[in-house]
Write a protein that holds these residues in place. Structure first.
Motif, PDB file in Angstrom:
ATOM      1  N   LEU A 173       0.832  -1.206   0.000  1.00  0.00           N
ATOM      2  CA  LEU A 173       0.000   0.000   0.000  1.00  0.00           C
ATOM      3  C   LEU A 173       0.867   1.256   0.000  1.00  0.00           C
ATOM      4  O   LEU A 173       0.580   2.213  -0.732  1.00  0.00           O
ATOM      5  N   TYR A 174       1.930   1.259   0.793  1.00  0.00           N
ATOM      6  CA  TYR A 174       2.820   2.412   0.825  1.00  0.00           C
ATOM      7  C   TYR A 174       3.367   2.691  -0.579  1.00  0.00           C
ATOM      8  O   TYR A 174       3.382   3.833  -1.039  1.00  0.00           O
ATOM      9  N   GLU A 175       3.814   1.616  -1.237  1.00  0.00           N
ATOM     10  CA  GLU A 175       4.397   1.819  -2.565  1.00  0.00           C
ATOM     11  C   GLU A 175       3.340   2.205  -3.587  1.00  0.00           C
ATOM     12  O   GLU A 175       3.592   3.045  -4.452  1.00  0.00           O
ATOM     13  N   SER A 176       2.157   1.615  -3.498  1.00  0.00           N
ATOM     14  CA  SER A 176       1.092   1.959  -4.441  1.00  0.00           C
ATOM     15  C   SER A 176       0.715   3.440  -4.323  1.00  0.00           C
ATOM     16  O   SER A 176       0.533   4.130  -5.331  1.00  0.00           O
ATOM     17  N   LEU A 177       0.610   3.926  -3.097  1.00  0.00           N
ATOM     18  CA  LEU A 177       0.264   5.342  -2.888  1.00  0.00           C
ATOM     19  C   LEU A 177       1.391   6.254  -3.372  1.00  0.00           C
ATOM     20  O   LEU A 177       1.126   7.295  -4.001  1.00  0.00           O
ATOM     21  N   TRP A 178       2.636   5.886  -3.090  1.00  0.00           N
ATOM     22  CA  TRP A 178       3.781   6.679  -3.544  1.00  0.00           C
ATOM     23  C   TRP A 178       3.816   6.724  -5.070  1.00  0.00           C
ATOM     24  O   TRP A 178       4.025   7.783  -5.669  1.00  0.00           O
ATOM     25  N   SER A 209      12.832   5.401  -7.173  1.00  0.00           N
ATOM     26  CA  SER A 209      13.949   4.739  -6.502  1.00  0.00           C
ATOM     27  C   SER A 209      14.100   5.211  -5.063  1.00  0.00           C
ATOM     28  O   SER A 209      14.404   4.412  -4.166  1.00  0.00           O
ATOM     29  N   ALA A 210      13.863   6.511  -4.827  1.00  0.00           N
ATOM     30  CA  ALA A 210      13.959   7.038  -3.461  1.00  0.00           C
ATOM     31  C   ALA A 210      12.895   6.408  -2.568  1.00  0.00           C
ATOM     32  O   ALA A 210      13.176   5.978  -1.435  1.00  0.00           O
ATOM     33  N   GLY A 211      11.662   6.345  -3.078  1.00  0.00           N
ATOM     34  CA  GLY A 211      10.597   5.726  -2.306  1.00  0.00           C
ATOM     35  C   GLY A 211      10.828   4.241  -2.098  1.00  0.00           C
ATOM     36  O   GLY A 211      10.610   3.713  -0.997  1.00  0.00           O
ATOM     37  N   ARG A 212      11.268   3.561  -3.154  1.00  0.00           N
ATOM     38  CA  ARG A 212      11.495   2.118  -3.057  1.00  0.00           C
ATOM     39  C   ARG A 212      12.591   1.799  -2.043  1.00  0.00           C
ATOM     40  O   ARG A 212      12.491   0.807  -1.304  1.00  0.00           O
ATOM     41  N   ILE A 214      13.346   3.374   0.689  1.00  0.00           N
ATOM     42  CA  ILE A 214      12.805   3.499   2.051  1.00  0.00           C
ATOM     43  C   ILE A 214      11.841   2.361   2.363  1.00  0.00           C
ATOM     44  O   ILE A 214      11.929   1.714   3.415  1.00  0.00           O
ATOM     45  N   ILE A 215      10.914   2.098   1.437  1.00  0.00           N
ATOM     46  CA  ILE A 215       9.900   1.062   1.667  1.00  0.00           C
ATOM     47  C   ILE A 215      10.541  -0.321   1.767  1.00  0.00           C
ATOM     48  O   ILE A 215      10.119  -1.154   2.574  1.00  0.00           O
ATOM     49  N   GLU A 216      11.574  -0.542   0.967  1.00  0.00           N
ATOM     50  CA  GLU A 216      12.244  -1.853   0.976  1.00  0.00           C
ATOM     51  C   GLU A 216      12.839  -2.164   2.340  1.00  0.00           C
ATOM     52  O   GLU A 216      12.954  -3.344   2.717  1.00  0.00           O
ATOM     53  N   SER A 217      13.212  -1.136   3.084  1.00  0.00           N
ATOM     54  CA  SER A 217      13.793  -1.367   4.409  1.00  0.00           C
ATOM     55  C   SER A 217      12.789  -2.007   5.371  1.00  0.00           C
ATOM     56  O   SER A 217      13.184  -2.604   6.384  1.00  0.00           O
ATOM     57  N   LEU A 218      11.485  -1.899   5.059  1.00  0.00           N
ATOM     58  CA  LEU A 218      10.447  -2.474   5.902  1.00  0.00           C
ATOM     59  C   LEU A 218      10.083  -3.897   5.506  1.00  0.00           C
ATOM     60  O   LEU A 218       9.472  -4.624   6.284  1.00  0.00           O
ATOM     61  N   ARG A 219      10.448  -4.302   4.292  1.00  0.00           N
ATOM     62  CA  ARG A 219      10.019  -5.606   3.771  1.00  0.00           C
ATOM     63  C   ARG A 219      10.855  -6.755   4.330  1.00  0.00           C
ATOM     64  O   ARG A 219      12.024  -6.584   4.671  1.00  0.00           O
ATOM     65  N   THR A 220      10.218  -7.917   4.375  1.00  0.00           N
ATOM     66  CA  THR A 220      10.884  -9.110   4.923  1.00  0.00           C
ATOM     67  C   THR A 220      11.144 -10.168   3.851  1.00  0.00           C
ATOM     68  O   THR A 220      11.761 -11.192   4.151  1.00  0.00           O
ATOM     69  N   ASP A 221      10.663  -9.934   2.631  1.00  0.00           N
ATOM     70  CA  ASP A 221      10.806 -10.951   1.578  1.00  0.00           C
ATOM     71  C   ASP A 221      11.693 -10.461   0.435  1.00  0.00           C
ATOM     72  O   ASP A 221      11.543 -10.889  -0.705  1.00  0.00           O
TER      73      ASP A 221
END
Length: 256
Positions: A173-178, A209-212, A214-221
């Protein structure tokens, strides 16, 4: 959640596939409309897409498979099962734009940066739509969160992010909104005649790339490269490349 939308005899139609198809359709319609803003022949642009789209799909899947090679060596039948997920956007971008580079070098009427500008808004809105396929597959989520945290989200998001007795960050959802915000900005910018060729695509590359990162730091997969998340490595490289090219292009347009 059920990732299957419906069944036709022995065949199952997955929501992931439906959303990826919807993303492509939306992107094609939008790109065709935007050819007017970069003075591109719609017919030639369509011919280019016939090459670019398969290249992007192959690149997206190949990238994912290569970084999960240990699994796919043991399960080779799963390599073609894209409906289970596993299309890496960075691989799609690399594959697609390599195809664009080859085609534009052969056809002088198609300028690489003009084509890239037309594709960029379509690409990012396609990504925004496609992330909901990850939601329905219950993948691409982040780490565990508390019930009080997830309660701030709509109920259907809470349900989708409740997996095996635990709530998770809805990073899809974070990435979709960004991505949607980036799309709205590019959709406005491409209509301004004063925008130099290439700026639209480079801004897409920088912002996504900037958003990705940051968001990637939250992902576990995440796909990994040794101890590093490969998406973050690629994002840093893309940020540096886009900043350098933006500086060069904007400096050329600066009056002396």
């Amino acid at each position: 959640m059920n990732p299957i939308a419906f069944e036709i005899g022995p065949f199952s139609v997955h929501w992931y596939g439906i959303l990826i198809a919807l993303a492509f359709c939306a992107g094609l319609i939008l790109a065709n409309y935007h050819t007017n803003y970069r003075r591109l022949d719609p017919d030639k642009f369509f011919d280019l897409l016939v090459v670019m789209i398969p290249a992007a799909l192959i690149g997206a899947r190949l990238y994912y498979v290569l970084f999960n090679l240990h699994y796919y060596i043991s399960h080779p039948a799963e390599i073609a099962a894209v409906w289970h997920g596993g299309l890496a956007i960075h691989g799609g971008i690399i594959g697609g734009f390599l195809a664009v580079l080859v085609v534009t070098r052969r056809d002088p009427d198609l300028k690489f940066w003009s084509v890239a500008d037309v594709i960029a808004p379509s690409l990012v809105i396609g990504q925004a739509i496609g992330r909901w396929g990850n939601f329905l597959n219950q993948e691409a989520h982040g780490g565990p969160v508390s019930e009080s945290f997830i309660s701030e989200f709509p109920h259907f998001i809470q349900q989708g992010m409740y997996i095996d007795g635990q709530y998770y960050h809805p990073t899809f959802l974070y990435e979709s909104l960004w991505d949607t915000l980036i799309f709205l900005f590019l959709f406005w910018l491409i209509r301004k005649k004063s925008t130099p060729d290439g700026i639209i695509f480079l801004l897409y590359l920088l912002l996504y790339s900037a958003g990705r990162f940051i968001i990637e730091s939250l992902r576990t997969d995440s796909l990994m490269l040794g101890p590093f998340k490969i998406a973050q490595v690629i994002s840093i490289a893309a940020i540096l490349l886009s900043v350098v090219l933006l500086f060069v292009k904007l400096r050329k347009k600066k009056p002396i």
